[in-house]
Design an enzyme around this catalytic site. Structure first.
Site, PDB file in Angstrom:
ATOM      1  N   HIS A  22     -53.692  16.936 -15.901  1.00  0.00           N
ATOM      2  CA  HIS A  22     -54.820  16.013 -15.694  1.00  0.00           C
ATOM      3  C   HIS A  22     -56.129  16.803 -15.614  1.00  0.00           C
ATOM      4  O   HIS A  22     -57.138  16.419 -16.196  1.00  0.00           O
ATOM      5  CB  HIS A  22     -54.676  15.247 -14.371  1.00  0.00           C
ATOM      6  CG  HIS A  22     -53.520  14.304 -14.295  1.00  0.00           C
ATOM      7  ND1 HIS A  22     -52.620  14.322 -13.253  1.00  0.00           N
ATOM      8  CD2 HIS A  22     -53.119  13.296 -15.113  1.00  0.00           C
ATOM      9  CE1 HIS A  22     -51.726  13.351 -13.425  1.00  0.00           C
ATOM     10  NE2 HIS A  22     -51.995  12.733 -14.545  1.00  0.00           N
ATOM     11  N   LYS A  46     -45.874   0.258  -7.556  1.00  0.00           N
ATOM     12  CA  LYS A  46     -45.258   1.508  -8.020  1.00  0.00           C
ATOM     13  C   LYS A  46     -44.755   2.363  -6.854  1.00  0.00           C
ATOM     14  O   LYS A  46     -44.232   3.452  -7.082  1.00  0.00           O
ATOM     15  CB  LYS A  46     -46.282   2.320  -8.825  1.00  0.00           C
ATOM     16  CG  LYS A  46     -46.388   1.923 -10.291  1.00  0.00           C
ATOM     17  CD  LYS A  46     -47.168   2.981 -11.061  1.00  0.00           C
ATOM     18  CE  LYS A  46     -47.184   2.721 -12.554  1.00  0.00           C
ATOM     19  NZ  LYS A  46     -47.999   3.736 -13.270  1.00  0.00           N
ATOM     20  N   ARG A  95     -49.875  14.098 -24.335  1.00  0.00           N
ATOM     21  CA  ARG A  95     -49.134  15.364 -24.260  1.00  0.00           C
ATOM     22  C   ARG A  95     -48.263  15.552 -25.485  1.00  0.00           C
ATOM     23  O   ARG A  95     -48.262  16.597 -26.109  1.00  0.00           O
ATOM     24  CB  ARG A  95     -48.246  15.381 -23.003  1.00  0.00           C
ATOM     25  CG  ARG A  95     -49.014  15.508 -21.714  1.00  0.00           C
ATOM     26  CD  ARG A  95     -48.157  15.173 -20.533  1.00  0.00           C
ATOM     27  NE  ARG A  95     -47.675  13.797 -20.628  1.00  0.00           N
ATOM     28  CZ  ARG A  95     -47.080  13.140 -19.647  1.00  0.00           C
ATOM     29  NH1 ARG A  95     -46.853  13.737 -18.501  1.00  0.00           N
ATOM     30  NH2 ARG A  95     -46.701  11.899 -19.791  1.00  0.00           N
ATOM     31  N   SER A 133     -46.469  14.094 -13.211  1.00  0.00           N
ATOM     32  CA  SER A 133     -46.437  13.958 -11.750  1.00  0.00           C
ATOM     33  C   SER A 133     -45.004  13.725 -11.292  1.00  0.00           C
ATOM     34  O   SER A 133     -44.571  14.250 -10.260  1.00  0.00           O
ATOM     35  CB  SER A 133     -47.314  12.783 -11.309  1.00  0.00           C
ATOM     36  OG  SER A 133     -48.643  12.978 -11.722  1.00  0.00           O
TER      37      SER A 133
HETATM   38  O1  PNS Z   1     -51.271   7.404 -15.046  1.00  0.00           O
HETATM   39  P1  PNS Z   1     -50.726   6.151 -15.641  1.00  0.00           P
HETATM   40  O2  PNS Z   1     -49.775   5.492 -14.659  1.00  0.00           O
HETATM   41  O3  PNS Z   1     -50.107   6.364 -16.996  1.00  0.00           O
HETATM   42  O4  PNS Z   1     -51.967   5.148 -15.846  1.00  0.00           O
HETATM   43  C1  PNS Z   1     -51.764   3.846 -16.337  1.00  0.00           C
HETATM   44  C2  PNS Z   1     -53.054   3.010 -16.233  1.00  0.00           C
HETATM   45  C3  PNS Z   1     -53.615   3.038 -14.838  1.00  0.00           C
HETATM   46  C4  PNS Z   1     -54.087   3.566 -17.188  1.00  0.00           C
HETATM   47  C5  PNS Z   1     -52.681   1.556 -16.662  1.00  0.00           C
HETATM   48  O5  PNS Z   1     -51.572   1.136 -15.944  1.00  0.00           O
HETATM   49  C6  PNS Z   1     -53.819   0.559 -16.424  1.00  0.00           C
HETATM   50  O6  PNS Z   1     -54.847   0.623 -17.040  1.00  0.00           O
HETATM   51  N1  PNS Z   1     -53.613  -0.413 -15.506  1.00  0.00           N
HETATM   52  C7  PNS Z   1     -54.619  -1.387 -15.136  1.00  0.00           C
HETATM   53  C8  PNS Z   1     -54.188  -2.795 -15.482  1.00  0.00           C
HETATM   54  C9  PNS Z   1     -54.537  -3.150 -16.904  1.00  0.00           C
HETATM   55  O7  PNS Z   1     -55.666  -3.093 -17.338  1.00  0.00           O
HETATM   56  N2  PNS Z   1     -53.494  -3.507 -17.675  1.00  0.00           N
HETATM   57  C10 PNS Z   1     -53.612  -3.760 -19.099  1.00  0.00           C
HETATM   58  C11 PNS Z   1     -53.710  -2.413 -19.806  1.00  0.00           C
HETATM   59  S1  PNS Z   1     -53.352  -2.563 -21.441  1.00  0.00           S
END
Ligand code: PNS
Length: 175
Positions: A22, A46, A95, A133
Site C-alpha cells: 500500500h 468484514k 499486484r 494484509s
Molecule cells: O482494500 P479493499 O478491501 O480491496 O477495498 C475495497 C473498497 C473499499 C475499495 C471497496 O469495497 C469499496 O469501494 N467499497 C465502498 C462501497 C462501494 O462503493 N461499493 C461499490 C463499488 S463498485
C-alpha cells in the site's frame, strides 16, 4: 493533469492493516497527484482486526514523509464520496492478474455511478506483488516474520494484537 487544475485523488481500501505494498502505491500516487486522500472504508461486516481509528493512526504515521497525503474514512458509495471530496481520480494498486477482474468490475461500476471520476491503476513495485494484509496477519499469528512487508510500527501492533488466545486468532483470521 488538466489545465493547471489541482488533481485530487482518493486511494480507498480496508487497510487492515497497511502494508508496504500500500505504502509503495501511496508514494507513487503522491508524486502524480496534487493531493492524495487515503481513505478507510467503514465496514464492520468484514470484522476487521483493527478499528478504523487504529488503522487511521497507523496510516497517518506511515505517510508522514509525504506532504500531500492525508488520511480519512468513508461509508457508503465510494463514487459519491469521491465527488464530495472533489476528487477526479480513484487510485487503486494492482499486484497481479488475479487482482484485475475484481478491479475492472469496481472501476466500471464506479464509472457508471459517477462518470466524471476516473479510476487510475498503479502497479506496486514487484517486490510487493505477493503482499496482502490477510497473509501478513496469518504469518504473524503463526509466529513468522513479516519484517520488510509492513512498516515496523504495524509489525509491532500486529504482534500485540495477535498474541490473543488461539481461538480468537482463528476467528480474526477467517475474516
Ligand atoms: O482494500 P479493499 O478491501 O480491496 O477495498 C475495497 C473498497 C473499499 C475499495 C471497496 O469495497 C469499496 O469501494 N467499497 C465502498 C462501497 C462501494 O462503493 N461499493 C461499490 C463499488 S463498485
Amino acid at each position: 493533469m488538466t489545465h493547471g487544475a489541482r488533481v485530487v485523488a482518493i486511494y480507498p481500501g480496508s487497510f487492515d492493516p497497511i502494508t508496504n505494498g500500500h505504502l509503495d502505491v501511496i508514494e507513487r500516487g503522491s508524486k502524480l497527484f496534487d493531493r492524495l486522500i487515503v481513505s478507510i472504508l467503514h465496514n464492520e461486516s468484514k470484522s476487521p482486526l483493527f478499528s478504523v481509528l487504529e488503522r487511521a493512526e497507523m496510516l497517518r504515521e506511515s505517510v508522514r514523509p509525504f506532504g500531500n497525503v492525508e488520511i480519512d474514512s468513508f461509508q457508503g458509495l465510494l463514487a459519491d464520496y469521491a465527488l464530495r471530496k472533489n476528487a477526479r481520480v480513484i487510485l487503486r494498486g494492482i499486484r497481479a492478474v488475479s487482482d484485475y477482474e475484481y478491479e475492472l468490475q469496481m472501476a466500471l461500476m464506479n464509472r457508471r455511478l459517477q462518470p466524471q471520476v476516473e479510476t487510475v491503476f498503479l502497479l506496486a513495485g514487484e517486490a510487493f506483488s505477493f503482499i496482502s494484509s490477510k497473509l501478513v496477519k496469518e504469518v504473524i499469528s503463526l509466529g513468522g516474520s513479516v519484517a520488510g512487508l509492513v512498516p515496523p510500527l504495524v509489525e509491532k501492533r500486529l504482534r500485540e494484537r495477535l498474541r490473543a488466545p488461539e481461538s480468537l486468532q482463528q476467528e480474526l483470521l477467517t475474516t
